[in-house]
Design a protein around this motif. Sequence first.
Motif, mmCIF file in Angstrom:
data_model
loop_
_atom_site.group_PDB
_atom_site.id
_atom_site.type_symbol
_atom_site.label_atom_id
_atom_site.label_comp_id
_atom_site.label_asym_id
_atom_site.label_seq_id
_atom_site.Cartn_x
_atom_site.Cartn_y
_atom_site.Cartn_z
ATOM 1 N N LEU A 33 44.773 34.261 22.245
ATOM 2 C CA LEU A 33 45.006 33.204 23.239
ATOM 3 C C LEU A 33 46.200 33.526 24.126
ATOM 4 C CD1 LEU A 33 44.376 29.932 21.201
ATOM 5 C CD2 LEU A 33 43.090 30.736 23.190
ATOM 6 N N CYS A 34 47.261 34.015 23.511
ATOM 7 C CA CYS A 34 48.456 34.380 24.284
ATOM 8 C C CYS A 34 48.128 35.475 25.293
ATOM 9 C CB CYS A 34 49.559 34.831 23.335
ATOM 10 S SG CYS A 34 51.117 35.187 24.164
ATOM 11 N N SER A 35 47.415 36.498 24.867
ATOM 12 C CA SER A 35 47.012 37.571 25.784
ATOM 13 C C SER A 35 46.128 37.047 26.901
ATOM 14 C CB SER A 35 46.275 38.677 25.022
ATOM 15 O OG SER A 35 47.128 39.285 24.094
ATOM 16 N N PHE A 36 45.201 36.166 26.539
ATOM 17 C CA PHE A 36 44.305 35.595 27.535
ATOM 18 C C PHE A 36 45.085 34.855 28.613
ATOM 19 C CE2 PHE A 36 41.976 31.874 29.034
ATOM 20 C CZ PHE A 36 40.857 32.472 29.594
ATOM 21 N N PHE A 37 45.982 33.963 28.208
ATOM 22 C CA PHE A 37 46.726 33.177 29.190
ATOM 23 C C PHE A 37 47.728 34.026 29.970
ATOM 24 C CE2 PHE A 37 45.129 29.602 26.605
ATOM 25 C CZ PHE A 37 44.510 28.906 27.632
ATOM 26 N N THR A 38 48.268 35.070 29.338
ATOM 27 C CA THR A 38 49.133 36.002 30.064
ATOM 28 C C THR A 38 48.348 36.668 31.191
ATOM 29 O OG1 THR A 38 50.508 36.380 28.122
ATOM 30 C CG2 THR A 38 50.552 38.072 29.835
ATOM 31 N N ASN A 39 47.119 37.054 30.905
ATOM 32 C CA ASN A 39 46.272 37.671 31.932
ATOM 33 C C ASN A 39 45.880 36.680 33.017
ATOM 34 O OD1 ASN A 39 46.153 40.392 31.110
ATOM 35 N ND2 ASN A 39 44.817 39.793 29.433
ATOM 36 N N VAL A 40 45.656 35.435 32.656
ATOM 37 C CA VAL A 40 45.360 34.412 33.657
ATOM 38 C C VAL A 40 46.538 34.275 34.624
ATOM 39 C CG1 VAL A 40 44.988 31.928 34.018
ATOM 40 C CG2 VAL A 40 43.718 33.136 32.234
ATOM 41 N N VAL A 41 47.739 34.198 34.076
ATOM 42 C CA VAL A 41 48.936 34.070 34.907
ATOM 43 C C VAL A 41 49.102 35.291 35.805
ATOM 44 C CG1 VAL A 41 51.462 33.973 34.829
ATOM 45 C CG2 VAL A 41 50.117 32.491 33.351
ATOM 46 N N ALA A 42 48.883 36.481 35.260
ATOM 47 C CA ALA A 42 49.001 37.699 36.062
ATOM 48 C C ALA A 42 48.001 37.697 37.215
ATOM 49 C CB ALA A 42 48.793 38.924 35.178
ATOM 50 N N VAL A 47 46.722 36.796 43.185
ATOM 51 C CA VAL A 47 46.117 35.983 44.238
ATOM 52 C C VAL A 47 47.199 35.403 45.153
ATOM 53 C CG1 VAL A 47 44.785 33.878 44.684
ATOM 54 C CG2 VAL A 47 44.053 35.464 42.886
ATOM 55 N N ILE A 48 48.264 34.868 44.570
ATOM 56 C CA ILE A 48 49.363 34.297 45.366
ATOM 57 C C ILE A 48 49.995 35.350 46.256
ATOM 58 C CG2 ILE A 48 51.722 33.380 45.191
ATOM 59 C CD1 ILE A 48 50.759 31.941 42.602
ATOM 60 N N ASN A 49 50.309 36.500 45.690
ATOM 61 C CA ASN A 49 50.968 37.549 46.462
ATOM 62 C C ASN A 49 50.071 38.105 47.559
ATOM 63 O OD1 ASN A 49 53.428 37.414 45.082
ATOM 64 N ND2 ASN A 49 52.661 38.740 43.469
ATOM 65 N N GLN A 50 48.794 38.265 47.269
ATOM 66 C CA GLN A 50 47.872 38.757 48.295
ATOM 67 C C GLN A 50 47.723 37.727 49.415
ATOM 68 O OE1 GLN A 50 46.888 41.617 48.851
ATOM 69 N NE2 GLN A 50 45.161 41.444 50.230
ATOM 70 N N GLN A 51 47.644 36.457 49.048
ATOM 71 C CA GLN A 51 47.534 35.412 50.074
ATOM 72 C C GLN A 51 48.780 35.378 50.949
ATOM 73 O OE1 GLN A 51 44.700 33.503 50.658
ATOM 74 N NE2 GLN A 51 45.815 33.110 52.531
ATOM 75 N N ALA A 52 49.958 35.524 50.335
ATOM 76 C CA ALA A 52 51.207 35.553 51.101
ATOM 77 C C ALA A 52 51.229 36.754 52.045
ATOM 78 C CB ALA A 52 52.402 35.587 50.160
ATOM 79 N N LEU A 53 50.779 37.903 51.572
ATOM 80 C CA LEU A 53 50.725 39.096 52.414
ATOM 81 C C LEU A 53 49.786 38.884 53.598
ATOM 82 C CD1 LEU A 53 51.419 42.107 52.895
ATOM 83 C CD2 LEU A 53 49.440 42.650 51.454
ATOM 84 N N LEU A 54 48.606 38.345 53.339
ATOM 85 C CA LEU A 54 47.653 38.093 54.418
ATOM 86 C C LEU A 54 48.181 37.061 55.401
ATOM 87 C CD1 LEU A 54 44.325 38.102 52.377
ATOM 88 C CD2 LEU A 54 45.190 39.911 53.890
ATOM 89 N N ASP A 55 48.843 36.023 54.899
ATOM 90 C CA ASP A 55 49.422 35.010 55.778
ATOM 91 C C ASP A 55 50.522 35.603 56.657
ATOM 92 O OD1 ASP A 55 47.722 33.140 54.696
ATOM 93 O OD2 ASP A 55 49.245 32.188 53.450
ATOM 94 N N ASN A 56 51.351 36.472 56.064
ATOM 95 C CA ASN A 56 52.426 37.103 56.833
ATOM 96 C C ASN A 56 51.878 38.051 57.887
ATOM 97 O OD1 ASN A 56 54.516 35.789 55.537
ATOM 98 N ND2 ASN A 56 54.752 37.379 53.986
#
Length: 61
Positions: A33-42, A47-56
């Motif tokens: 479960l810990c590995s699963f949620f760590t991967n979800v967060v990653a 997604v956040i970083n790519q969206q920020a890059l595209l927005d910039n």
Amino acid sequence: MLREFTPEEIAYLSTTFALAMAKDQDIHSLRVLCSFFTNVVATINVVINQQALLDNQQNYY
């Protein structure tokens, strides 16, 4: 949705969720479960970083 919660409420909600998930689980299941949620967060961070890059880039041109 998340704008309606205070930081304290989010912390309480995440703690409650983690404890509910961990209840009656063995150590091996908890590690999975810990590995699963760590991967979800990653993945969310990608997604956040790519969206920020595209927005910039959009604002740059």
